[in-house]
Enzyme design. Structure first.
Site, PDB file in Angstrom:
ATOM      1  N   GLY A 135       0.812  -1.213   0.000  1.00  0.00           N
ATOM      2  CA  GLY A 135       0.000   0.000   0.000  1.00  0.00           C
ATOM      3  C   GLY A 135       0.840   1.254   0.000  1.00  0.00           C
ATOM      4  O   GLY A 135       0.457   2.279  -0.580  1.00  0.00           O
ATOM      5  N   ASN A 136       2.020   1.186   0.625  1.00  0.00           N
ATOM      6  CA  ASN A 136       2.893   2.358   0.670  1.00  0.00           C
ATOM      7  C   ASN A 136       3.557   2.649  -0.666  1.00  0.00           C
ATOM      8  O   ASN A 136       4.113   3.727  -0.866  1.00  0.00           O
ATOM      9  CB  ASN A 136       3.965   2.177   1.755  1.00  0.00           C
ATOM     10  CG  ASN A 136       3.371   2.180   3.145  1.00  0.00           C
ATOM     11  OD1 ASN A 136       2.396   2.862   3.400  1.00  0.00           O
ATOM     12  ND2 ASN A 136       3.946   1.396   4.041  1.00  0.00           N
ATOM     13  N   LYS A 191       4.787  -9.956   4.983  1.00  0.00           N
ATOM     14  CA  LYS A 191       5.622 -10.049   3.781  1.00  0.00           C
ATOM     15  C   LYS A 191       6.618 -11.206   3.899  1.00  0.00           C
ATOM     16  O   LYS A 191       6.789 -11.991   2.958  1.00  0.00           O
ATOM     17  CB  LYS A 191       6.354  -8.727   3.555  1.00  0.00           C
ATOM     18  CG  LYS A 191       5.425  -7.555   3.248  1.00  0.00           C
ATOM     19  CD  LYS A 191       6.170  -6.252   3.182  1.00  0.00           C
ATOM     20  CE  LYS A 191       5.249  -5.111   2.763  1.00  0.00           C
ATOM     21  NZ  LYS A 191       4.085  -4.926   3.640  1.00  0.00           N
ATOM     22  N   LYS A 219      -2.915  -8.955   1.663  1.00  0.00           N
ATOM     23  CA  LYS A 219      -2.610  -9.074   0.238  1.00  0.00           C
ATOM     24  C   LYS A 219      -1.342  -9.871  -0.026  1.00  0.00           C
ATOM     25  O   LYS A 219      -1.212 -10.516  -1.067  1.00  0.00           O
ATOM     26  CB  LYS A 219      -2.542  -7.692  -0.404  1.00  0.00           C
ATOM     27  CG  LYS A 219      -1.348  -6.851  -0.044  1.00  0.00           C
ATOM     28  CD  LYS A 219      -0.307  -6.845  -1.146  1.00  0.00           C
ATOM     29  CE  LYS A 219       0.834  -5.912  -0.836  1.00  0.00           C
ATOM     30  NZ  LYS A 219       1.606  -6.198   0.341  1.00  0.00           N
ATOM     31  N   LYS A 247      -5.850  -6.532  11.363  1.00  0.00           N
ATOM     32  CA  LYS A 247      -5.360  -5.937  10.120  1.00  0.00           C
ATOM     33  C   LYS A 247      -5.588  -4.431  10.122  1.00  0.00           C
ATOM     34  O   LYS A 247      -6.713  -3.950  10.237  1.00  0.00           O
ATOM     35  CB  LYS A 247      -6.085  -6.566   8.931  1.00  0.00           C
ATOM     36  CG  LYS A 247      -5.600  -6.060   7.577  1.00  0.00           C
ATOM     37  CD  LYS A 247      -4.191  -6.507   7.297  1.00  0.00           C
ATOM     38  CE  LYS A 247      -3.758  -6.114   5.893  1.00  0.00           C
ATOM     39  NZ  LYS A 247      -2.339  -6.413   5.660  1.00  0.00           N
TER      40      LYS A 247
END
Length: 307
Positions: free
Chosen positions: A9-10, A265, A207, A122
């Site tokens: 998102g960043n 991640k 995601k 989240k």
């Protein structure tokens, strides 16, 4: 190679930036430049985060006097898939003239009894001060938690079990398309055990974990997770901070990275490598080409000593 790229998102909206359309378009043009360099040589599937965008839509929906109740997160997720998918598709068309580009609204199956529904973790939306976050929690019935820079809303994040449109994505790849899909982890749905009918659920799927599942299902060679830091770091934010340039799944898990930032991640990279024997990497957006060619980022590889 077939590469699944997961955009953080960043990468789409940098920390502290206003979520204006023009700001996001400029950032996505930068994404297109980075991805196009890889797409000239490899088959690419592109996924993306949606935390800032879905948080903004949730706030707008909760404040809209025309609604008797706010839209649930599954529908807000669908809105972000359409919006970000359109922005990415247009930028990719411009960066890759003549290339087939498809932005696909994607659904992800989760278990109705996933324990995550009872434990929201989240982060979505913007960062608030503690007092503002507590006030919004009282007004909106939100759960809040402390992030690295302040307080944010947290929502349930069930584990992805299956991507409904996997066969469609295979078909699009077979005809030479660059596919944008599974944005925000996909729209969370459950399936009726008897009829198979799909029903949306009020949640957000991670995601990166969806990207790992997608890469596995598509038999990808490489999972590339792009964010706003050049490497995974051990002891991040401390005087002992060190970049990890090469790691195995076991080594990543020993790092115990934070759930709200690098944890998903590293777990996604570890799962993909363990399940497929392929390669994964984590690094900075602008270095995407260099990462795939082994000149930047954190490479995650199978532990060749196992077995």
């Amino acid at each position: 190679m077939r590469i699944v790229i997961a955009l953080g998102g960043n990468a789409l909206l940098h920390r502290g930036e206003r979520p204006d359309a023009a700001v996001q378009q400029a950032n996505i043009d930068r994404v297109a430049t980075a991805v196009a360099a890889l797409a000239h040589e490899h088959e690419v599937v592109l996924t993306h985060g949606n935390g800032p965008q879905i948080g903004l839509l949730a706030m707008e929906s909760a404040s809209d006097p025309a609604l008797s109740a706010p839209y649930p997160l599954d529908l807000l997720g669908a809105q972000t898939e359409g919006m970000i998918g359109s922005l990415l598709a247009r930028s990719m068309y411009n960066a890759l003239p003549g290339r087939k580009i498809a932005a696909l609204v994607t659904h992800t199956l989760v278990r109705a009894d996933d324990p995550a529904f009872a434990r929201p973790t989240k982060f979505v939306g913007q960062v608030y001060s503690r007092d503002t976050a507590r006030s919004l929690a009282r007004q909106r019935g939100w759960h809040i938690a402390q992030d690295t820079t302040g307080w944010r809303r947290v929502v349930p994040s069930p584990a992805p079990q299956e991507i409904v449109e996997t066969d469609t994505i295979h078909d699009l790849l077979a005809c030479g398309a660059l596919v944008v899909c599974a944005g925000g982890g996909g729209i969370p749905v459950t399936a009726d055990r008897v009829t198979g009918a799909l029903y949306g659920v009020d949640a957000v799927i991670d995601k990166d974990l969806t990207a790992a599942l997608l890469a596995e299902d598509l038999k990808a060679d490489f999972l590339l997770i792009l964010t706003d830091v050049p490497n995974v770091y051990s002891d991040y934010g401390t005087p002992d901070q060190q970049p990890l340039l090469d790691a195995t799944p076991d080594a990543l898990r020993r790092g115990r990275f934070p759930d709200g930032s690098m944890g998903p991640k590293t777990e996604a990279a570890a799962r993909f490598v363990e399940h497929t024997g392929g390669l994964a990497a984590i690094g900075e957006l602008d270095a995407a080409y260099e990462i795939v060619h082994g000149r930047s980022g954190t490479l995650v590889r199978p532990d060749l000593t196992v077995g």
